[in-house]
Design an enzyme around this catalytic site. Structure first.
Site, PDB file in Angstrom:
ATOM      1  CB  CYS A  10      31.496  11.756 -60.297  1.00 10.01           C
ATOM      2  SG  CYS A  10      31.017  13.201 -59.681  1.00 10.01           S
ATOM      3  CG  ASP A 133      35.233   9.947 -51.892  1.00  7.96           C
ATOM      4  OD1 ASP A 133      35.959   9.154 -52.195  1.00  7.96           O
ATOM      5  OD2 ASP A 133      34.796  11.201 -52.349  1.00  7.96           O
TER       6      ASP A 133
HETATM    7  O1  LIG Z   1      35.393  16.019 -58.935  1.00  7.58           O
HETATM    8  C1  LIG Z   1      35.726  17.196 -58.224  1.00  7.58           C
HETATM    9  O2  LIG Z   1      36.256  17.856 -58.791  1.00  7.58           O
HETATM   10  C2  LIG Z   1      34.970  17.273 -56.933  1.00  7.58           C
HETATM   11  C3  LIG Z   1      35.102  18.460 -56.121  1.00  7.58           C
HETATM   12  C4  LIG Z   1      34.643  18.902 -54.982  1.00  7.58           C
HETATM   13  C5  LIG Z   1      33.990  17.783 -54.501  1.00  7.58           C
HETATM   14  C6  LIG Z   1      33.981  16.605 -54.879  1.00  7.58           C
HETATM   15  C7  LIG Z   1      34.615  16.373 -56.148  1.00  7.58           C
HETATM   16  N1  LIG Z   1      34.317  15.066 -56.792  1.00  7.58           N
HETATM   17  C8  LIG Z   1      33.716  14.017 -55.979  1.00  7.58           C
HETATM   18  C9  LIG Z   1      33.852  12.884 -57.002  1.00  7.58           C
HETATM   19  O3  LIG Z   1      33.883  12.773 -58.089  1.00  7.58           O
HETATM   20  C10 LIG Z   1      33.498  11.486 -56.269  1.00  7.58           C
HETATM   21  O4  LIG Z   1      32.151  11.306 -55.840  1.00  7.58           O
HETATM   22  C11 LIG Z   1      34.391  10.746 -55.530  1.00  7.58           C
HETATM   23  O5  LIG Z   1      35.080  11.756 -54.668  1.00  7.58           O
HETATM   24  C12 LIG Z   1      35.626   9.857 -56.406  1.00  7.58           C
HETATM   25  O6  LIG Z   1      36.584  10.623 -56.962  1.00  7.58           O
HETATM   26  P1  LIG Z   1      37.863   9.823 -57.614  1.00  7.58           P
HETATM   27  O7  LIG Z   1      38.475   9.347 -56.422  1.00  7.58           O
HETATM   28  O8  LIG Z   1      38.287  10.810 -58.356  1.00  7.58           O
HETATM   29  O9  LIG Z   1      37.280   8.881 -58.568  1.00  7.58           O
END
Ligand SMILES: O=C(O)c1ccccc1NCC(=O)[C@H](O)[C@H](O)COP(=O)(O)O
Length: 224
Positions: A10, A133
């Site tokens: 993502c 999440d």
């Molecule tokens: O990635 C972003 O900046 C973001 C902004 C607003 C809402 C969600 C967002 N990201 C979600 C994700 O990338 C994933 O679905 C999930 O939260 C896991 O993220 P991570 O803990 O960074 O791997």
């Protein structure tokens, strides 16, 4: 029984990130449309990236409480396969968007305590998939993508009537344990393949893809 783990990478922002994700075996690639995010894309930039994604890899638009005009502008410009709703969208709004745009909808639900699990059950009735999440801390600038894991024991043995994706603070280093404890067959990563917020790294993407393949080879003892 062994099974493949599907990976969603993502917050991709550059063509090299997309090709690294595809080569690492991505089942989904995610594009963020949320201005406050360091990973945010405008529709034109997202379109250029989406056109590089080969068939068979699903292109997911991540939005946060987007209004109809914003969603329509994104969907007109960018060839997409799925919507990921990462805000406070109600179950009614999820159902409405699913019907209106004729796209599968994945609803993200934040988990920090057992009390949060009821929301997963509710959204599993209306969404095509749920993304389980970490709940963002109260002072977090972003509602997701914070690189924060939740206590996986909270969902050990839990199942829903739709496919689900484990997210939150996953890395190549903790993926095997996360899969072992939760029985996840789909996982999502953003911060865990970055060197700084919004800056993906090809080596980390490859390592995560490889960790997912290894995790899928381990016999699943969770009853999935
Ligand atoms: O990635 C972003 O900046 C973001 C902004 C607003 C809402 C969600 C967002 N990201 C979600 C994700 O990338 C994933 O679905 C999930 O939260 C896991 O993220 P991570 O803990 O960074 O791997």
């Amino acid at each position: 029984m062994e099974h493949d783990i599907k990976v969603k990478f993502c917050g991709l922002t550059r063509p090299d990130d997309v090709s690294a994700a595809v080569e690492a075996g991505a089942a989904y690639v995610g594009f963020v449309f949320f201005a406050k995010s360091p990973r945010s894309l405008d529709p034109a930039a997202a379109r250029a990236l989406a056109l590089t994604v080969p068939p068979g890899v699903a292109k997911v638009a991540l939005t946060v409480d987007a209004d109809d005009a914003t969603l329509e502008a994104i969907l007109e410009a960018v060839p997409l396969d799925m919507l990921q709703l990462h805000g406070r969208e109600t179950p009614e709004r999820v159902a409405e968007l699913r019907t209106r745009h004729r796209l599968p909808v994945m609803k993200a639900v934040g988990v920090a305590a057992a009390a949060d699990l009821a929301a997963l059950d509710r959204y599993a009735q209306v969404a095509d998939q749920i993304l389980v999440d970490a709940k963002p801390p109260k002072d977090a600038a972003l509602p997701g993508g914070n690189g924060l894991a939740f206590d996986w024991r909270l969902i050990a043995g839990r199942r829903w009537p739709v496919p689900w994706v484990l997210a939150g603070g996953l890395t190549a280093g903790n993926l095997a344990e996360a899969v072992r404890m939760t029985g996840a067959r789909q996982v999502d990563v953003s911060s865990g393949v970055e060197t700084a917020p919004g800056v993906k790294d090809g080596g980390l993407i490859r390592a995560f893809g490889s960790a997912a393949r290894d995790a899928g080879r381990v016999p699943d003892l969770t009853g999935n």
